[in-house]
Design a protein around this motif. Structure first.
Motif, mmCIF file in Angstrom:
data_model
loop_
_atom_site.group_PDB
_atom_site.id
_atom_site.type_symbol
_atom_site.label_atom_id
_atom_site.label_comp_id
_atom_site.label_asym_id
_atom_site.label_seq_id
_atom_site.Cartn_x
_atom_site.Cartn_y
_atom_site.Cartn_z
ATOM 1 N N GLU A 55 -4.571 -10.094 -3.831
ATOM 2 C CA GLU A 55 -5.153 -9.558 -5.070
ATOM 3 C C GLU A 55 -4.924 -8.050 -5.195
ATOM 4 O O GLU A 55 -5.292 -7.449 -6.206
ATOM 5 C CB GLU A 55 -6.657 -9.852 -5.125
ATOM 6 N N ASP A 56 -4.341 -7.428 -4.168
ATOM 7 C CA ASP A 56 -4.092 -5.987 -4.159
ATOM 8 C C ASP A 56 -3.239 -5.598 -5.373
ATOM 9 O O ASP A 56 -2.126 -6.111 -5.545
ATOM 10 C CB ASP A 56 -3.373 -5.613 -2.861
ATOM 11 N N GLU A 57 -3.743 -4.720 -6.203
ATOM 12 C CA GLU A 57 -3.059 -4.307 -7.437
ATOM 13 C C GLU A 57 -1.774 -3.518 -7.171
ATOM 14 O O GLU A 57 -0.958 -3.335 -8.075
ATOM 15 C CB GLU A 57 -3.997 -3.483 -8.320
ATOM 16 N N PHE A 80 -0.422 -5.001 3.019
ATOM 17 C CA PHE A 80 -1.351 -5.030 1.889
ATOM 18 C C PHE A 80 -2.698 -5.560 2.378
ATOM 19 O O PHE A 80 -3.028 -6.732 2.200
ATOM 20 C CB PHE A 80 -0.790 -5.907 0.756
ATOM 21 N N PRO A 81 -3.508 -4.681 3.028
ATOM 22 C CA PRO A 81 -4.763 -5.107 3.660
ATOM 23 C C PRO A 81 -5.779 -5.742 2.716
ATOM 24 O O PRO A 81 -6.635 -6.506 3.148
ATOM 25 C CB PRO A 81 -5.328 -3.815 4.260
ATOM 26 N N LYS A 82 -5.673 -5.468 1.421
ATOM 27 C CA LYS A 82 -6.612 -6.051 0.454
ATOM 28 C C LYS A 82 -6.230 -7.482 0.088
ATOM 29 O O LYS A 82 -6.931 -8.131 -0.686
ATOM 30 C CB LYS A 82 -6.675 -5.198 -0.809
ATOM 31 N N ARG A 87 -0.553 -9.189 4.967
ATOM 32 C CA ARG A 87 -1.760 -8.356 4.967
ATOM 33 C C ARG A 87 -1.563 -7.078 5.775
ATOM 34 O O ARG A 87 -2.235 -6.063 5.536
ATOM 35 C CB ARG A 87 -2.949 -9.165 5.494
#
Length: 170
Positions: free
Chosen positions: A116-118, A111-113, A108
């Motif tokens: 599911e981060d696209e 990729f903080p989202k 995270r």
């Protein structure tokens, strides 16, 4: 001088050498054909011969491996004096099922989202060949190598205190 490095097909031994080394230097070729290296966190070495990394879909490495799939990964564990070079072919893609399988919460930070981060892509390197060097670093081994060199006038041989092999994947 001829290279007398032993050659093996033991992929498991190569994976064993890198399984606890989490950071590798990934080398790709840029659009001007210059070599470019950067650190990458190995998520999971696969015993079938693939190494997995997460990357951003817009990163230069994604573009570079689409142009030239040949890459090199360099692993170094200085505490145990283990050094590994892996050559292979890379591909970058998005596969949500594989992302879910490989995801861990510390990712995270990049990729903080979340998973599911696209923008998350998988960078998969299929090992084609590798080479490793392992030299026990304790004082007794070093002393043995020193005394042997003094007594024989010859440098330490690979099979005396070191391990060195090439791994060719079938």
């Amino acid at each position: 001088m001829a290279d007398q490095t032993p050659v093996t097909n033991d992929l498991a031994k190569l994976i064993e050498k890198i399984k606890d080394v989490h950071i590798a230097m990934l080398t790709t070729s840029d659009e001007e054909h210059h070599l470019r290296s950067r650190p990458m966190g190995t998520i999971k070495p696969d015993t079938s011969g693939s190494l997995y990394f997460f990357t951003d879909k817009n990163s230069a490495k994604v573009y570079e491996v689409k142009k030239d799939q040949q890459v090199n990964l360099a692993y170094s564990n200085t505490d145990d004096s283990i050094y590994v070079s892996v050559s292979g072919s890379a591909k970058a893609y998005r596969d949500q099922k594989k992302i879910n399988e490989l995801w861990s919460e510390p990712m995270r930070a990049w990729f903080p989202k979340g998973k599911e981060d696209e923008s998350i892509y998988i960078l998969e390197v299929t090992i084609e060949k590798g080479e490793y060097w392992e030299s026990p670093g304790n004082i007794i081994t070093q002393a043995y190598a020193y005394v042997r060199a003094l007594a024989t006038g010859e440098r330490t041989k690979t099979d005396d205190v070191n391990q060195h092999a090439k791994v060719e994947v079938k």
